[in-house]
Design an enzyme around this catalytic site. Sequence first.
Site, PDB file in Angstrom:
ATOM      1  N   GLY A 115      43.230  46.489  31.560  1.00 13.78           N
ATOM      2  CA  GLY A 115      43.807  46.874  32.844  1.00 13.78           C
ATOM      3  C   GLY A 115      44.722  48.082  32.804  1.00 13.78           C
ATOM      4  O   GLY A 115      44.840  48.810  33.782  1.00 13.78           O
ATOM      5  N   GLU A 146      51.377  48.414  31.021  1.00  8.75           N
ATOM      6  CA  GLU A 146      50.553  47.338  31.563  1.00  8.75           C
ATOM      7  C   GLU A 146      50.179  47.587  33.007  1.00  8.75           C
ATOM      8  O   GLU A 146      50.920  48.246  33.738  1.00  8.75           O
ATOM      9  CB  GLU A 146      51.350  46.038  31.531  1.00  8.75           C
ATOM     10  N   ASP A 147      49.074  46.985  33.436  1.00  7.33           N
ATOM     11  CA  ASP A 147      48.678  47.088  34.833  1.00  7.33           C
ATOM     12  C   ASP A 147      49.574  46.253  35.739  1.00  7.33           C
ATOM     13  O   ASP A 147      50.053  46.715  36.766  1.00  7.33           O
ATOM     14  CB  ASP A 147      47.200  46.704  35.022  1.00  7.33           C
ATOM     15  N   ASP A 160      52.388  39.395  36.197  1.00  9.70           N
ATOM     16  CA  ASP A 160      52.174  38.334  37.182  1.00  9.70           C
ATOM     17  C   ASP A 160      53.078  37.157  36.792  1.00  9.70           C
ATOM     18  O   ASP A 160      54.271  37.179  37.075  1.00  9.70           O
ATOM     19  CB  ASP A 160      50.685  37.988  37.194  1.00  9.70           C
ATOM     20  N   PHE A 164      46.078  38.663  45.268  1.00  8.60           N
ATOM     21  CA  PHE A 164      45.221  39.105  44.167  1.00  8.60           C
ATOM     22  C   PHE A 164      44.732  40.507  44.491  1.00  8.60           C
ATOM     23  O   PHE A 164      44.164  40.751  45.554  1.00  8.60           O
ATOM     24  CB  PHE A 164      44.047  38.150  43.954  1.00  8.60           C
ATOM     25  N   VAL A 165      44.968  41.429  43.578  1.00  7.57           N
ATOM     26  CA  VAL A 165      44.645  42.830  43.843  1.00  7.57           C
ATOM     27  C   VAL A 165      43.698  43.372  42.776  1.00  7.57           C
ATOM     28  O   VAL A 165      43.667  42.885  41.640  1.00  7.57           O
ATOM     29  CB  VAL A 165      45.924  43.699  43.900  1.00  7.57           C
ATOM     30  N   ASP A 180      40.975  44.160  37.756  1.00 13.20           N
ATOM     31  CA  ASP A 180      39.601  43.712  37.991  1.00 13.20           C
ATOM     32  C   ASP A 180      39.531  42.355  38.670  1.00 13.20           C
ATOM     33  O   ASP A 180      40.483  41.577  38.662  1.00 13.20           O
ATOM     34  CB  ASP A 180      38.842  43.621  36.667  1.00 13.20           C
ATOM     35  N   ARG A 201      37.543  47.923  38.539  1.00 13.55           N
ATOM     36  CA  ARG A 201      38.631  48.609  37.820  1.00 13.55           C
ATOM     37  C   ARG A 201      38.698  50.092  38.173  1.00 13.55           C
ATOM     38  O   ARG A 201      39.752  50.707  38.113  1.00 13.55           O
ATOM     39  CB  ARG A 201      38.431  48.494  36.302  1.00 13.55           C
TER      40      ARG A 201
HETATM   41  P1  IMP Z   1      50.281  37.137  33.541  1.00  9.99           P
HETATM   42  O1  IMP Z   1      50.118  36.000  34.511  1.00  9.99           O
HETATM   43  O2  IMP Z   1      51.512  37.957  33.859  1.00  9.99           O
HETATM   44  O3  IMP Z   1      50.240  36.665  32.123  1.00  9.99           O
HETATM   45  O4  IMP Z   1      49.048  38.114  33.780  1.00  9.99           O
HETATM   46  C1  IMP Z   1      47.885  37.997  33.012  1.00  9.99           C
HETATM   47  C2  IMP Z   1      46.846  38.963  33.425  1.00  9.99           C
HETATM   48  O5  IMP Z   1      46.238  38.474  34.602  1.00  9.99           O
HETATM   49  C3  IMP Z   1      47.292  40.372  33.769  1.00  9.99           C
HETATM   50  O6  IMP Z   1      47.471  41.206  32.646  1.00  9.99           O
HETATM   51  C4  IMP Z   1      46.102  40.834  34.595  1.00  9.99           C
HETATM   52  O7  IMP Z   1      45.065  41.290  33.756  1.00  9.99           O
HETATM   53  C5  IMP Z   1      45.694  39.553  35.295  1.00  9.99           C
HETATM   54  N1  IMP Z   1      46.171  39.549  36.676  1.00  9.99           N
HETATM   55  C6  IMP Z   1      47.279  38.999  37.177  1.00  9.99           C
HETATM   56  N2  IMP Z   1      47.359  39.210  38.506  1.00  9.99           N
HETATM   57  C7  IMP Z   1      46.264  39.934  38.834  1.00  9.99           C
HETATM   58  C8  IMP Z   1      45.773  40.502  40.070  1.00  9.99           C
HETATM   59  O8  IMP Z   1      46.351  40.378  41.159  1.00  9.99           O
HETATM   60  N3  IMP Z   1      44.597  41.179  39.986  1.00  9.99           N
HETATM   61  C9  IMP Z   1      43.917  41.351  38.818  1.00  9.99           C
HETATM   62  N4  IMP Z   1      44.342  40.848  37.659  1.00  9.99           N
HETATM   63  C10 IMP Z   1      45.513  40.160  37.666  1.00  9.99           C
END
Ligand code: IMP
Length: 172
Positions: free
Chosen positions: A42, A96-97, A100, A149-150, A156, A162
């Site tokens: 991402g 990082e992208d 979350d 969710f984006v 992706d 992407r």
């Molecule tokens: P975490 O919940 O912060 O561990 O996020 C884990 C991964 O989930 C992120 O690095 C993203 O790749 C993916 N992710 C979380 N939220 C989104 C979203 O809104 N769209 C797409 N991928 C997401």
Amino acid sequence: MRLVEEPLISAAAIQTRVAELGAALSDAYGQTPLTAVVVLKGGLFFAADLLRRVRAPVTVEFVRARSYRGTESGGHIEVLSLPDAPVTDAHVLVVEDIVDTGRTTRVLLDRLGEQRPASLALCALLDKPARRVADVAPEYAGFTIDDAFVVGYGLDLDGSYRNLPAVHVVQP
Ligand code: IMP
């Protein structure tokens, strides 16, 4: 799932903000060599644009992690790859992208921190604090967004979207 055609964050707004972040990083690091650790997949597009805006000499490394969504514990994070060489004594910026829940980032920051870098900071394009469960706060964040969710600009849905130049909401 339906892609909302009108972007949540336009391509132009992203580029403006990326330039601001690049300027902030340039001010913060000066000519100090920087090791950018890009979180794949991402972070690919964001890092490519952002790092071209940073004046410090930059070394680029990549990491990958995968999360298994568990039932009650909320999932297990597996680190699939780390930088080729330890980042000991390096000034490290994780790119990082999105942050979350923060679980993935927390694990990656901890693994990199074990290697004793000179400094360790986080730059995320998107920050979704409403869903945070791990103790993570990006030092540099592009945009704070609500719980949606984006996709696009690296993010992706099942591997797709992407390459979109803007960030769009996906609705169930
Ligand atoms: P975490 O919940 O912060 O561990 O996020 C884990 C991964 O989930 C992120 O690095 C993203 O790749 C993916 N992710 C979380 N939220 C989104 C979203 O809104 N769209 C797409 N991928 C997401």
